[in-house]
Scaffold this motif. Structure first.
Motif, PDB file in Angstrom:
ATOM      1  N   ASP A 196      28.096  16.616  14.366  1.00 17.61           N
ATOM      2  CA  ASP A 196      28.767  17.982  14.154  1.00 17.61           C
ATOM      3  C   ASP A 196      30.049  18.017  14.601  1.00 17.61           C
ATOM      4  OD1 ASP A 196      26.485  19.594  12.918  1.00 17.61           O
ATOM      5  OD2 ASP A 196      25.241  18.921  14.227  1.00 17.61           O
ATOM      6  N   SER A 197      30.682  16.798  14.839  1.00 21.12           N
ATOM      7  CA  SER A 197      32.151  16.980  15.788  1.00 21.12           C
ATOM      8  C   SER A 197      32.975  17.553  14.896  1.00 21.12           C
ATOM      9  CB  SER A 197      32.346  15.669  15.716  1.00 21.12           C
ATOM     10  OG  SER A 197      32.690  14.862  14.918  1.00 21.12           O
TER      11      SER A 197
ATOM     12  N   SER B 240      34.456  27.072  19.220  1.00 26.01           N
ATOM     13  CA  SER B 240      34.791  26.572  19.727  1.00 26.01           C
ATOM     14  C   SER B 240      36.313  24.984  19.550  1.00 26.01           C
ATOM     15  CB  SER B 240      33.820  25.379  20.260  1.00 26.01           C
ATOM     16  OG  SER B 240      34.379  24.120  20.925  1.00 26.01           O
TER      17      SER B 240
ATOM     18  N   ARG C 175      35.405  24.038  15.731  1.00 23.25           N
ATOM     19  CA  ARG C 175      34.060  24.412  15.060  1.00 23.25           C
ATOM     20  C   ARG C 175      33.417  26.000  15.868  1.00 23.25           C
ATOM     21  NH1 ARG C 175      31.572  19.985  12.262  1.00 23.25           N
ATOM     22  NH2 ARG C 175      33.122  19.320  11.263  1.00 23.25           N
TER      23      ARG C 175
ATOM     24  N   LEU D  95      29.814  26.649  16.990  1.00 27.21           N
ATOM     25  CA  LEU D  95      28.510  26.409  17.557  1.00 27.21           C
ATOM     26  C   LEU D  95      27.451  27.163  16.910  1.00 27.21           C
ATOM     27  CD1 LEU D  95      30.114  25.086  20.707  1.00 27.21           C
ATOM     28  CD2 LEU D  95      29.663  24.413  18.564  1.00 27.21           C
TER      29      LEU D  95
ATOM     30  N   SER E 291      23.677  28.694  17.433  1.00 30.11           N
ATOM     31  CA  SER E 291      22.610  29.033  17.731  1.00 30.11           C
ATOM     32  C   SER E 291      21.782  29.715  17.026  1.00 30.11           C
ATOM     33  CB  SER E 291      22.798  30.469  19.372  1.00 30.11           C
ATOM     34  OG  SER E 291      23.685  29.182  19.897  1.00 30.11           O
TER      35      SER E 291
ATOM     36  N   ALA F 147      20.632  27.935  21.708  1.00 29.21           N
ATOM     37  CA  ALA F 147      21.523  27.095  20.605  1.00 29.21           C
ATOM     38  C   ALA F 147      21.033  25.829  19.985  1.00 29.21           C
ATOM     39  CB  ALA F 147      22.299  25.657  22.015  1.00 29.21           C
TER      40      ALA F 147
ATOM     41  N   SER G 156      21.202  22.568  18.054  1.00 30.39           N
ATOM     42  CA  SER G 156      20.708  21.167  17.822  1.00 30.39           C
ATOM     43  C   SER G 156      19.876  20.243  17.184  1.00 30.39           C
ATOM     44  CB  SER G 156      20.717  20.365  18.947  1.00 30.39           C
ATOM     45  OG  SER G 156      19.728  20.354  19.514  1.00 30.39           O
TER      46      SER G 156
ATOM     47  N   ARG H 185      24.907  19.354  18.785  1.00 25.88           N
ATOM     48  CA  ARG H 185      25.076  20.514  18.894  1.00 25.88           C
ATOM     49  C   ARG H 185      25.479  20.715  17.033  1.00 25.88           C
ATOM     50  NH1 ARG H 185      26.506  25.536  21.459  1.00 25.88           N
ATOM     51  NH2 ARG H 185      25.368  26.450  20.153  1.00 25.88           N
TER      52      ARG H 185
ATOM     53  N   SER I 127      27.042  22.616  13.852  1.00 26.67           N
ATOM     54  CA  SER I 127      28.587  23.707  14.321  1.00 26.67           C
ATOM     55  C   SER I 127      28.975  23.707  12.632  1.00 26.67           C
ATOM     56  CB  SER I 127      29.296  23.020  14.932  1.00 26.67           C
ATOM     57  OG  SER I 127      29.383  21.465  14.602  1.00 26.67           O
TER      58      SER I 127
END
Length: 307
Positions: free
Chosen positions: A11-12, A202, A207, A209, A211, A216, A218, A224, A226
């Motif tokens: 998810d980068s 972020s 991105r 992020l 929750s 959070a 993931s 994570r 995103s």
């Protein structure tokens, strides 16, 4: 964890920008990123707390969030650009999914099953319906959590059962430079009757992020969760003619029509309008002045929420 995804499903925010528009050959109309044209696979994803963390969700081009019984949510993950080794947990389909998916032509749909009275509508819909009974070799049960929150699908095997599934095409999204205006937004929260999603910007990964219910989000295989763009789409959520096994009436989320939206990209929030003229039509997003509103290139999360 029994379900292990591909290492590529992260998810980068490191993707390189492609040519100017998503209409360019080799660019996904779902994300605006370079991608070989691939068939569309939609997977209905369980999203109550016992179903988390998810597996393979980082590979989705689009993630739709919909309200279900009891005010909870489920997700509809739409994939075309890339496939994880495994994806899930998979849960049952709802009537709203059929209207939402019609804009994708004839996609494949992975789901765990459906209420008996809904099955004829699924059969008649323009999609390849592939629950476990139709593609048993594509599904398995994980051993890390109890049923029904442990059903996973292997997307590659499932698509082999739908060789004519339609490839990704224009559904109304536009990608490019951010519009003028907007307001700085470090965080936005969307509340459903019994669920809550928050998106924190972020700058480091560029991105939003994700929750869920204050925790959070993931994935087991990609870190994570995103999104490059988040769309909070205000729609009509009404009762349907169907009920779940406990007798609770299923909500119906209308995705055809028009209304307001809030689009999050690049750390800003933009007021928007959305319009979808019919089931086979895509959804257009515009600024208050009527110009098409560009999304940031990358995965898109669309939260369909009541007015």
């Amino acid at each position: 964890m029994a379900a292990v995804g591909l290492a590529a499903c992260t998810d980068s925010g490191s993707e390189q920008e492609p040519a100017p528009t998503q209409q360019t050959q080799g660019v996904s109309p779902f994300t605006g990123l370079r991608a070989a044209p691939g068939p569309v696979l939609a997977v209905k994803i369980d999203n109550v707390p016992p179903a988390r963390p998810h597996t393979g969700l980082g590979a989705a081009d689009i993630v739709y969030v919909e309200q279900v019984e009891g005010g909870q949510t489920r997700m509809l993950a739409v994939l075309s650009s890339r496939l994880p080794a495994e994806l899930g947990p998979v849960r049952s389909a709802r009537e709203s999914d059929l209207e939402l998916l019609a804009q994708f032509g004839r996609p494949a749909l992975a789901y765990s099953g459906a209420q008996s009275k809904l099955r004829p509508l699924i059969t008649a819909a323009p999609l390849y319906a592939l629950p476990p009974g139709e593609a048993p070799g594509a599904y398995f049960r994980g051993s890390d959590r109890p049923a029904p929150h442990n059903l996973y699908v292997r997307p590659g095997r499932l698509l082999a059962e739908a060789p004519r599934a339609e490839k990704a095409s224009d559904i109304g999204f536009r990608f490019g430079s951010a519009p003028e205006g907007g307001r700085n937004a470090a965080e936005e929260t969307v509340r459903y009757p019994a669920a809550r999603f928050s998106f924190n910007w972020s700058p480091g990964v560029k991105r939003w992020l994700v929750s869920m219910d204050g925790t959070a989000a993931s994935t087991t295989d990609g870190g994570r969760s995103s999104a490059a763009t988040v769309v909070i789409q205000h729609v009509t959520v009404r009762t349907s003619q169907f009920q779940d096994r406990s007798g609770s009436v299923s909500p119906y989320t209308e995705s055809v029509g028009s209304g307001t939206a809030l689009v999050l990209r690049d750390g800003k929030a933009y007021d928007a309008r959305w319009s979808r003229n019919g089931k086979e039509s895509g959804t257009e997003f515009t600024t208050p002045s009527g110009d098409r509103l560009n999304f940031a290139r990358g995965p898109v999360w669309v939260l369909l929420t009541g007015r």
